[in-house]
Design a protein around this motif. Structure first.
Motif, PDB file in Angstrom:
ATOM      1  N   ILE A  37       0.641  -1.050  -0.016  1.00  0.00           N
ATOM      2  CA  ILE A  37      -0.121   0.120  -0.010  1.00  0.00           C
ATOM      3  C   ILE A  37       0.993   1.341   0.018  1.00  0.00           C
ATOM      4  CG2 ILE A  37      -1.810   1.274   1.368  1.00  0.00           C
ATOM      5  CD1 ILE A  37      -2.812  -1.326   2.305  1.00  0.00           C
ATOM      6  N   THR A  40       2.683   1.604  -3.446  1.00  0.00           N
ATOM      7  CA  THR A  40       1.602   1.996  -4.470  1.00  0.00           C
ATOM      8  C   THR A  40       1.248   3.554  -4.373  1.00  0.00           C
ATOM      9  OG1 THR A  40       0.922  -0.289  -4.493  1.00  0.00           O
ATOM     10  CG2 THR A  40      -0.477   1.419  -5.531  1.00  0.00           C
ATOM     11  N   SER A  41       1.090   3.863  -3.013  1.00  0.00           N
ATOM     12  CA  SER A  41       0.473   5.226  -2.862  1.00  0.00           C
ATOM     13  C   SER A  41       1.464   6.035  -3.183  1.00  0.00           C
ATOM     14  CB  SER A  41       0.024   5.160  -1.425  1.00  0.00           C
ATOM     15  OG  SER A  41      -0.930   4.408  -1.187  1.00  0.00           O
ATOM     16  N   PHE A  45       1.165   9.047  -5.869  1.00  0.00           N
ATOM     17  CA  PHE A  45       1.595  10.444  -5.443  1.00  0.00           C
ATOM     18  C   PHE A  45       2.358  11.341  -6.510  1.00  0.00           C
ATOM     19  CE2 PHE A  45      -0.316   9.604  -0.989  1.00  0.00           C
ATOM     20  CZ  PHE A  45      -1.371  10.633  -1.064  1.00  0.00           C
ATOM     21  N   ALA A  54      -4.886  12.403  -7.471  1.00  0.00           N
ATOM     22  CA  ALA A  54      -4.407  11.448  -6.432  1.00  0.00           C
ATOM     23  C   ALA A  54      -4.364  12.015  -5.078  1.00  0.00           C
ATOM     24  CB  ALA A  54      -2.942  10.939  -6.849  1.00  0.00           C
ATOM     25  N   LEU A  58      -6.697   9.678  -2.584  1.00  0.00           N
ATOM     26  CA  LEU A  58      -6.083   8.596  -1.680  1.00  0.00           C
ATOM     27  C   LEU A  58      -6.123   9.094  -0.303  1.00  0.00           C
ATOM     28  CD1 LEU A  58      -2.647   8.093  -3.489  1.00  0.00           C
ATOM     29  CD2 LEU A  58      -4.688   6.203  -3.328  1.00  0.00           C
ATOM     30  N   PHE A  62      -7.836   6.520   2.500  1.00  0.00           N
ATOM     31  CA  PHE A  62      -7.370   6.283   3.829  1.00  0.00           C
ATOM     32  C   PHE A  62      -8.130   6.354   4.744  1.00  0.00           C
ATOM     33  CE2 PHE A  62      -3.005   6.073   1.597  1.00  0.00           C
ATOM     34  CZ  PHE A  62      -2.572   4.983   2.366  1.00  0.00           C
ATOM     35  N   THR A 112       0.070   4.050   7.266  1.00  0.00           N
ATOM     36  CA  THR A 112      -0.490   5.116   6.894  1.00  0.00           C
ATOM     37  C   THR A 112       0.335   6.507   6.675  1.00  0.00           C
ATOM     38  OG1 THR A 112      -2.553   4.360   7.700  1.00  0.00           O
ATOM     39  CG2 THR A 112      -2.655   6.653   7.254  1.00  0.00           C
ATOM     40  N   ALA A 115       2.882   6.231   3.910  1.00  0.00           N
ATOM     41  CA  ALA A 115       2.140   6.427   2.331  1.00  0.00           C
ATOM     42  C   ALA A 115       1.733   7.990   2.275  1.00  0.00           C
ATOM     43  CB  ALA A 115       0.687   5.397   2.379  1.00  0.00           C
ATOM     44  N   LEU A 116       1.266   8.581   3.306  1.00  0.00           N
ATOM     45  CA  LEU A 116       0.900  10.138   2.893  1.00  0.00           C
ATOM     46  C   LEU A 116       2.046  10.925   2.790  1.00  0.00           C
ATOM     47  CD1 LEU A 116      -1.935  10.361   5.643  1.00  0.00           C
ATOM     48  CD2 LEU A 116      -2.356  10.085   3.402  1.00  0.00           C
ATOM     49  N   SER A 119       2.870  12.717  -0.486  1.00  0.00           N
ATOM     50  CA  SER A 119       2.154  13.722  -1.046  1.00  0.00           C
ATOM     51  C   SER A 119       2.996  15.183  -1.022  1.00  0.00           C
ATOM     52  CB  SER A 119       0.668  14.074  -0.262  1.00  0.00           C
ATOM     53  OG  SER A 119       0.877  14.232   1.138  1.00  0.00           O
ATOM     54  N   LEU A 185      -5.483   0.942  -8.738  1.00  0.00           N
ATOM     55  CA  LEU A 185      -4.430   1.829  -8.512  1.00  0.00           C
ATOM     56  C   LEU A 185      -3.119   1.509  -9.246  1.00  0.00           C
ATOM     57  CD1 LEU A 185      -4.251   1.092  -4.456  1.00  0.00           C
ATOM     58  CD2 LEU A 185      -5.157   3.494  -5.735  1.00  0.00           C
TER      59      LEU A 185
END
Length: 521
Positions: A37, A40-41, A45, A54, A58, A62, A112, A115-116, A119, A185
């Motif tokens: 995850i 991929t995220s 991004f 995106a 996304l 989440f 999480t 992944a964030l 951005s 995705l």
């Protein structure tokens, strides 16, 4: 207090690695899933073609995931269960602060956050980077606060029978999300641009508080500092409101007794064969089949499996039919019979300790097998018929519906013949856990299921080869192939039934001991 609860959470996570191979495997699987995850995220991004769309997509994914996924286990993170701390003299503020900090420790919060962080890759100024980092931190707090508020507020409902029945449909939808994510995705970074969605769909991504944070990041990139600060402040207000809701639900949960199940007395004798079960034979086999069909709808675990199978089979079949419309694709619906047959690999596990009634009655075990097989076959053929009609409605090919039913009957016979053997050789108990509908087998039992699946697929090779050959080279013999497939499946089912019945007569007590949970599978 927050430091003590965080240390306790870390100690519990560390000790989970020593509690047995099952917990280790589940932890490794969770880490691998979150690694996928995260990668991929981040790739989505950072893809130039999808940077604009995106971020809100996304961020919303989440947030919604944190709200829904914990419901699959009824919010049962045992390391954060407030009921375990109810007897300690802790104020609500101390308890809330400690639980919030402990909620930020673990694989899911770390995944999480990582992944964030992707951005932040498109920010080019220091101010934009700072605002975006603050948005990422608020998104993590929003996910944690929303998840805990929802699960705590619904804890009483989710522990009731009606709540768990309703939860089955949520589970079925959530179970399909990984399949959809696998299909969607990987293509986002290529096919999704700032204008890849309609105006209405793009605006809808900013309706949730997580969408406000995404809008704040996009505004910060565009130099709109004041609007970005306003959106961050509004989201902070939502987080405070969610924490207040969590505090209220927490206080209510710790001070209010859960309502017990209402006791209803029925007058008169209920007819086992009433309603749609009137077509079943009025024999012991029919009684077992009627009981299994009723339990399939009443038991949340069985209903979850039924709804999940329908989603997992239906969505790919319809998508494939749209891509390659051909009347022959109606025959794909016969695959539903295979899945329902493979679900019967543990036919006595769902009976649990109640299986002692079957043993004590001294009746022929073949009756149990025939009744359970009849119930599985009825469900499978209903789904096959409905799936064939749906595919025929989309791509035509109504003439292939009878063929799909005949082939599905043969497939069900082969799968149930093998499932009868596995139900005797490798049964396992299904614990009735109040906080987990998915308690299931260990590694060895799962491997036996995979071996059974391989055997079924090997036995179905002649059927698939004959169908493909007749469609391409011998169309006139296709009806004969369909009938032969049914006969082939019926023959293997009878053979498997006879072998399984002989084995079960010799080890009924062993099967009872295993499915009752008195001995590990």
């Amino acid at each position: 207090m927050a430091r003590h609860l965080v240390d306790l959470k870390i100690a519990l996570l560390r000790n989970a690695l020593r509690s047995g191979p099952r917990r280790v495997v589940s932890l490794v699987v969770g880490v691998v899933a979150w690694a996928w995850i995260v990668l991929t995220s981040i790739s989505v991004f950072l893809a130039p073609a999808s940077r604009g769309a995106a971020v809100p997509l996304l961020f919303d994914a989440f947030f919604v995931g944190w709200l829904l996924v914990p419901l699959m286990g009824l919010g049962s993170d045992e390391t954060l269960d407030p009921s375990r701390l109810a007897l300690f003299p802790l104020s609500r503020r101390s308890l809330m602060g400690g639980l919030v900090c402990a909620s930020l420790v673990g694989v899911a919060p770390a995944g999480t956050l990582l992944a964030l962080v992707g951005s932040l890759g498109a920010t080019h100024t220091l101010a934009a980077f700072g605002l975006s980092g603050l948005a990422v931190a608020l998104e993590l707090l929003l996910c944690v606060a929303g998840s805990r508020a929802v699960t705590t507020a619904l804890s009483g409902v989710l522990r009731s029978r009606r709540g768990r029945d309703l939860l089955v449909f949520v589970i079925a939808i959530v179970a399909v999300l990984p399949l959809l994510a696998t299909q969607i995705l990987p293509h986002l970074s290529v096919s999704l641009g700032p204008h890849g969605l309609s105006v209405g769909a793009t605006r809808s991504l900013f309706w949730l508080p997580s969408g406000w944070l995404a809008r704040a990041i996009l505004d910060a990139r565009g130099g709109k500092t004041v609007p970005a600060l306003g959106l961050l402040a509004a989201t902070a207000g939502v987080i405070v409101a969610l924490l207040a809701l969590w505090a209220w639900a927490l206080q209510r949960t710790l001070t209010t007794a859960e309502a017990g199940a209402s006791k209803k007395t029925s007058r008169g004798r209920a007819d086992l064969f009433a309603g749609p079960f009137a077509l079943l034979p009025r024999t012991r086999v029919g009684a077992v089949a009627a009981k299994e069909l009723r339990y399939t709808w009443r038991d949340p675990r069985r209903r979850a499996a039924l709804v999940t199978v329908i989603f997992i089979i239906g969505l790919p079949a319809v998508a494939f039919a749209h891509r390659q419309p051909s009347p022959h694709l109606v025959l794909l619906s016969a695959g539903a019979a295979l899945v329902f047959g493979l679900q019967a690999l543990n036919q006595f596990g769902s009976d649990s300790a109640a299986y002692w009634l079957n043993v004590a009655s001294g009746r022929d075990p073949a009756v149990d097998f025939r009744g359970k097989n009849l119930a599985s076959a009825v469900l499978g053929l209903i789904v096959v018929t409905a799936g064939a009609a749906l595919l025929a409605l989309i791509i035509g090919g109504w003439a292939y519906i009878p063929a799909a039913i005949l082939i599905g009957a043969g497939v069900a016979g082969v799968a149930l013949g093998v499932a009868n053997q596995v139900s005797v050789l490798a049964p396992f108990p299904l614990p009735d856990a109040a906080t987990n509908l998915w308690a299931g087998p260990g590694c060895l039992t799962a491997l036996s299921g995979l071996l059974a699946m391989a055997v079924v697929l090997a036995l179905l090779v002649p059927v698939a080869s004959a169908v493909v050959f007749s469609l391409n080279s011998w169309p006139a013999g296709f009806p004969l192939v369909c009938v032969a497939s049914t006969v082939y499946g019926l023959a293997l089912w009878r053979l498997g039934l006879a072998m399984a019945t002989r084995r079960l007569r010799a080890r009924e007590l062993d099967v009872l001991e295993i499915v009752s949970g008195l001995r590990g599978a």
